[in-house]
Design a protein around this motif. Sequence first.
Motif, PDB file in Angstrom:
ATOM      1  N   MET A 516       0.850  -1.209   0.000  1.00 43.83           N
ATOM      2  CA  MET A 516       0.000   0.000   0.000  1.00 43.83           C
ATOM      3  C   MET A 516       0.875   1.245   0.000  1.00 43.83           C
ATOM      4  O   MET A 516       1.852   1.328   0.763  1.00 43.83           O
ATOM      5  N   ARG A 517       0.501   2.216  -0.825  1.00 43.23           N
ATOM      6  CA  ARG A 517       1.272   3.457  -0.891  1.00 43.23           C
ATOM      7  C   ARG A 517       1.030   4.323   0.337  1.00 43.23           C
ATOM      8  O   ARG A 517       1.968   4.995   0.806  1.00 43.23           O
ATOM      9  N   LYS A 518      -0.191   4.317   0.841  1.00 39.90           N
ATOM     10  CA  LYS A 518      -0.514   5.095   2.042  1.00 39.90           C
ATOM     11  C   LYS A 518      -1.080   4.180   3.110  1.00 39.90           C
ATOM     12  O   LYS A 518      -1.981   3.378   2.837  1.00 39.90           O
ATOM     13  N   VAL A 519      -0.549   4.328   4.332  1.00 41.70           N
ATOM     14  CA  VAL A 519      -1.011   3.540   5.476  1.00 41.70           C
ATOM     15  C   VAL A 519      -1.262   4.509   6.625  1.00 41.70           C
ATOM     16  O   VAL A 519      -0.377   5.309   6.970  1.00 41.70           O
ATOM     17  N   THR A 520      -2.442   4.428   7.236  1.00 39.07           N
ATOM     18  CA  THR A 520      -2.811   5.352   8.315  1.00 39.07           C
ATOM     19  C   THR A 520      -2.986   4.584   9.619  1.00 39.07           C
ATOM     20  O   THR A 520      -3.657   3.548   9.652  1.00 39.07           O
ATOM     21  N   HIS A 521      -2.389   5.129  10.690  1.00 37.02           N
ATOM     22  CA  HIS A 521      -2.568   4.571  12.029  1.00 37.02           C
ATOM     23  C   HIS A 521      -3.391   5.554  12.854  1.00 37.02           C
ATOM     24  O   HIS A 521      -3.081   6.749  12.915  1.00 37.02           O
ATOM     25  N   GLU A 522      -4.452   5.052  13.470  1.00 32.91           N
ATOM     26  CA  GLU A 522      -5.304   5.903  14.315  1.00 32.91           C
ATOM     27  C   GLU A 522      -5.174   5.468  15.768  1.00 32.91           C
ATOM     28  O   GLU A 522      -5.388   4.299  16.100  1.00 32.91           O
ATOM     29  N   ALA A 523      -4.815   6.407  16.639  1.00 34.64           N
ATOM     30  CA  ALA A 523      -4.661   6.109  18.064  1.00 34.64           C
ATOM     31  C   ALA A 523      -6.024   5.758  18.645  1.00 34.64           C
ATOM     32  O   ALA A 523      -6.991   6.513  18.466  1.00 34.64           O
ATOM     33  N   CYS A 531      -0.251   9.334   9.251  1.00 35.32           N
ATOM     34  CA  CYS A 531      -0.333   8.827   7.878  1.00 35.32           C
ATOM     35  C   CYS A 531       1.072   8.679   7.283  1.00 35.32           C
ATOM     36  O   CYS A 531       1.841   9.657   7.228  1.00 35.32           O
ATOM     37  N   PHE A 532       1.425   7.451   6.862  1.00 34.52           N
ATOM     38  CA  PHE A 532       2.690   7.162   6.184  1.00 34.52           C
ATOM     39  C   PHE A 532       2.444   7.130   4.679  1.00 34.52           C
ATOM     40  O   PHE A 532       1.468   6.526   4.204  1.00 34.52           O
ATOM     41  N   THR A 533       3.341   7.737   3.919  1.00 28.95           N
ATOM     42  CA  THR A 533       3.314   7.666   2.460  1.00 28.95           C
ATOM     43  C   THR A 533       4.613   7.029   1.993  1.00 28.95           C
ATOM     44  O   THR A 533       5.714   7.523   2.308  1.00 28.95           O
ATOM     45  N   PHE A 534       4.543   5.917   1.247  1.00 24.08           N
ATOM     46  CA  PHE A 534       5.728   5.185   0.795  1.00 24.08           C
ATOM     47  C   PHE A 534       5.960   5.431  -0.703  1.00 24.08           C
ATOM     48  O   PHE A 534       5.010   5.517  -1.485  1.00 24.08           O
ATOM     49  N   CYS A 535       7.246   5.524  -1.076  1.00 18.94           N
ATOM     50  CA  CYS A 535       7.632   5.762  -2.457  1.00 18.94           C
ATOM     51  C   CYS A 535       8.851   4.901  -2.800  1.00 18.94           C
ATOM     52  O   CYS A 535       9.594   4.459  -1.917  1.00 18.94           O
ATOM     53  N   TYR A 536       9.062   4.732  -4.065  1.00 25.86           N
ATOM     54  CA  TYR A 536      10.193   3.940  -4.547  1.00 25.86           C
ATOM     55  C   TYR A 536      11.494   4.678  -4.245  1.00 25.86           C
ATOM     56  O   TYR A 536      11.619   5.887  -4.485  1.00 25.86           O
ATOM     57  N   ALA A 537      12.489   3.951  -3.732  1.00 23.81           N
ATOM     58  CA  ALA A 537      13.809   4.533  -3.458  1.00 23.81           C
ATOM     59  C   ALA A 537      14.729   4.176  -4.610  1.00 23.81           C
ATOM     60  O   ALA A 537      15.052   2.991  -4.842  1.00 23.81           O
ATOM     61  N   ALA A 538      15.152   5.172  -5.353  1.00 28.26           N
ATOM     62  CA  ALA A 538      15.990   4.930  -6.536  1.00 28.26           C
ATOM     63  C   ALA A 538      17.351   4.378  -6.132  1.00 28.26           C
ATOM     64  O   ALA A 538      17.832   4.576  -5.024  1.00 28.26           O
ATOM     65  N   GLY A 539      17.994   3.682  -7.063  1.00 29.66           N
ATOM     66  CA  GLY A 539      19.310   3.119  -6.819  1.00 29.66           C
ATOM     67  C   GLY A 539      19.221   1.661  -6.431  1.00 29.66           C
ATOM     68  O   GLY A 539      18.210   0.985  -6.654  1.00 29.66           O
ATOM     69  N   ASN A 540      20.285   1.174  -5.814  1.00 29.99           N
ATOM     70  CA  ASN A 540      20.319  -0.229  -5.395  1.00 29.99           C
ATOM     71  C   ASN A 540      19.378  -0.439  -4.216  1.00 29.99           C
ATOM     72  O   ASN A 540      19.569   0.122  -3.141  1.00 29.99           O
ATOM     73  N   ASN A 541      18.375  -1.268  -4.407  1.00 28.73           N
ATOM     74  CA  ASN A 541      17.392  -1.496  -3.341  1.00 28.73           C
ATOM     75  C   ASN A 541      17.017  -2.968  -3.197  1.00 28.73           C
ATOM     76  O   ASN A 541      16.045  -3.293  -2.509  1.00 28.73           O
ATOM     77  N   ASN A 542      17.753  -3.844  -3.840  1.00 29.60           N
ATOM     78  CA  ASN A 542      17.540  -5.297  -3.759  1.00 29.60           C
ATOM     79  C   ASN A 542      16.136  -5.696  -4.212  1.00 29.60           C
ATOM     80  O   ASN A 542      15.631  -6.757  -3.831  1.00 29.60           O
ATOM     81  N   GLY A 543      15.495  -4.849  -4.989  1.00 29.61           N
ATOM     82  CA  GLY A 543      14.184  -5.170  -5.521  1.00 29.61           C
ATOM     83  C   GLY A 543      13.016  -4.701  -4.671  1.00 29.61           C
ATOM     84  O   GLY A 543      11.853  -4.788  -5.097  1.00 29.61           O
ATOM     85  N   THR A 544      13.280  -4.187  -3.469  1.00 34.28           N
ATOM     86  CA  THR A 544      12.178  -3.728  -2.612  1.00 34.28           C
ATOM     87  C   THR A 544      11.535  -2.476  -3.196  1.00 34.28           C
ATOM     88  O   THR A 544      12.226  -1.529  -3.609  1.00 34.28           O
ATOM     89  N   SER A 545      10.204  -2.452  -3.189  1.00 35.00           N
ATOM     90  CA  SER A 545       9.448  -1.328  -3.736  1.00 35.00           C
ATOM     91  C   SER A 545       8.204  -1.111  -2.898  1.00 35.00           C
ATOM     92  O   SER A 545       8.022  -1.729  -1.847  1.00 35.00           O
ATOM     93  N   VAL A 546       7.316  -0.255  -3.422  1.00 35.37           N
ATOM     94  CA  VAL A 546       6.037  -0.042  -2.734  1.00 35.37           C
ATOM     95  C   VAL A 546       5.208  -1.317  -2.799  1.00 35.37           C
ATOM     96  O   VAL A 546       4.528  -1.689  -1.829  1.00 35.37           O
ATOM     97  N   GLU A 547       5.278  -2.035  -3.912  1.00 35.52           N
ATOM     98  CA  GLU A 547       4.401  -3.180  -4.127  1.00 35.52           C
ATOM     99  C   GLU A 547       4.857  -4.432  -3.387  1.00 35.52           C
ATOM    100  O   GLU A 547       4.040  -5.191  -2.864  1.00 35.52           O
TER     101      GLU A 547
END
Length: 558
Positions: A516-523, A531-547
Amino acid sequence: MRCCVCLFQPSLQCSPSKMAAGESNSQSSCLNLSNAGPLGNAPPSNGAHSAPASNGEAAGANGRMNRNAGNSNPQSCPESVGGAESALRSTPGTRNPSRQSVGQSAGASASGATSGAASNMTSSSSSSSTSTASSAAVAASLPSSPASVLVYREPVYNWQATKSTVKERFALAVGSAVFDAMFNGGMATTSTEIELPDVEPAAFLALLKFLYSDEVQIGPETVMTTLYTAKKYAVPALEAHCVEFLKKNLRADNAFMLLTQARLFDEPQLASLCLENIDKNTVDALAAEGFTDIDLDTLMAVLERDTLGVREVCLFGAAVRWAEAEAQRQQLQPTPENKRRVLGKALSLIRFPLMTIEEFAAGPAQSGILADREVVSLFLHFTVNPKPHVEFIDRPRCCLRGKECSITRFSQVESRWGYSGTSDRIRFSVNRRIFVVGFGLYGSIHGPTDYQVNIQIIHTDSNTVLGQNDTGFSCDGTASTFRVMFKEPVEILPSVNYIACTTLKGPDSHYGTKGMRKVTHEAPTTGTKTCFTFCYAAGNNNGTSVEDGQIPEVIFYT
């Protein structure tokens, strides 16, 4: 600077000459030779403390006291008291009563009291009789008199402390138990001027205004001296006003100064508030000008806390600044040896193992304050697994309060994610300030296994490593996540991009999919949303992505 208090009455006590003349003094206890009254005079007794019979007990009418004429009011007898005072001051035989027996002292007192009431006495003795014979005759006239005692009523100590308004205090006396004792007690002064050498005039004026008008006149420049004066003269109501003023004006830039004063004046509540402020604003408090003026005990009280919100390398830098100032106060050269000397046990409270190896190498390792063996031991701690024991505390500081939170960014788990030395990375941002304390990572698909791992949080724009830890974890072969924690919390600011980075050494693991691109935690209690927003980190990342990939969980505090 000194203060002087001028008294409008030249004397607060009656002199012995006035008492001998029959003037009453309300501060003196009454010496009653008649029947016992409400003051508690003792009844006749044959005990050791009874008035002794004197020689010539059967002397008849000679020297007999006319009690009806001399003491018509058994409750008030100023003449008797005055006579006793006069006799004790003028009779050679009673000048040092401590060297006489109990019986002799009591006999002398009775003789003096009767002499003081000479106008009420009938006697057949001639005027040429000696004083010794007169005393014996007087004592002989008292065989049936009850024992005479001085009655002291227990004073109520510091009654002013229970009175918060000037009306209540004036209903009884002045507003200070110390002043009450100075002016009205048994050791009261008779001087018209009293020197107060350790009180500032402005603070003493504030005290007087409060005592006589309930007016509170304190400000930033006078509050500490007024607090000292209020404590010295036992005026707790003014103390409370001073402490409340300090609480309202407590800030990061004066927290250390007020903490020192609170410890000095034994104000635990104020000290606790100062420490809480330092915990929340540690960086600003350490940067304040007053930090280097604190004493060693206060420095140690702060360094030993687990709740400071600052990186350990910053604490070390602040401790070095304090050591330089302290060396100057002690007229020492600011050499590394002298800095270590003035720091003393405070140096052991710096948690060097919590630093990154880069921080330690650039600062403490080159400072000259640490011994060579300590530097070597710490470098081994940073680079070797399992880590050897070090002399310094390695327990993380946690400036966080409340409940631990976590978010999961994947909705499904799959098998076989390999590792070849390349880091898994994912970029993220949040909508509010939080503190990240660790990640949840996937473990082996081949059963129970141990992993070596390095975790980091990197500031994206500056590429600065904000927090990292070289550690390991054990997994049980299930698809669960396994916690890997930072040495200390990493502050994450809103709307700023960061990179979560992990480098694992071990067999193939599970991995997450359907990210998930956006994940929200409610107390649950407050309803506050993070609210967390995740994005792709360019460069060497061992294949880890948002998906899909690693780093499924972020563990944090708000």
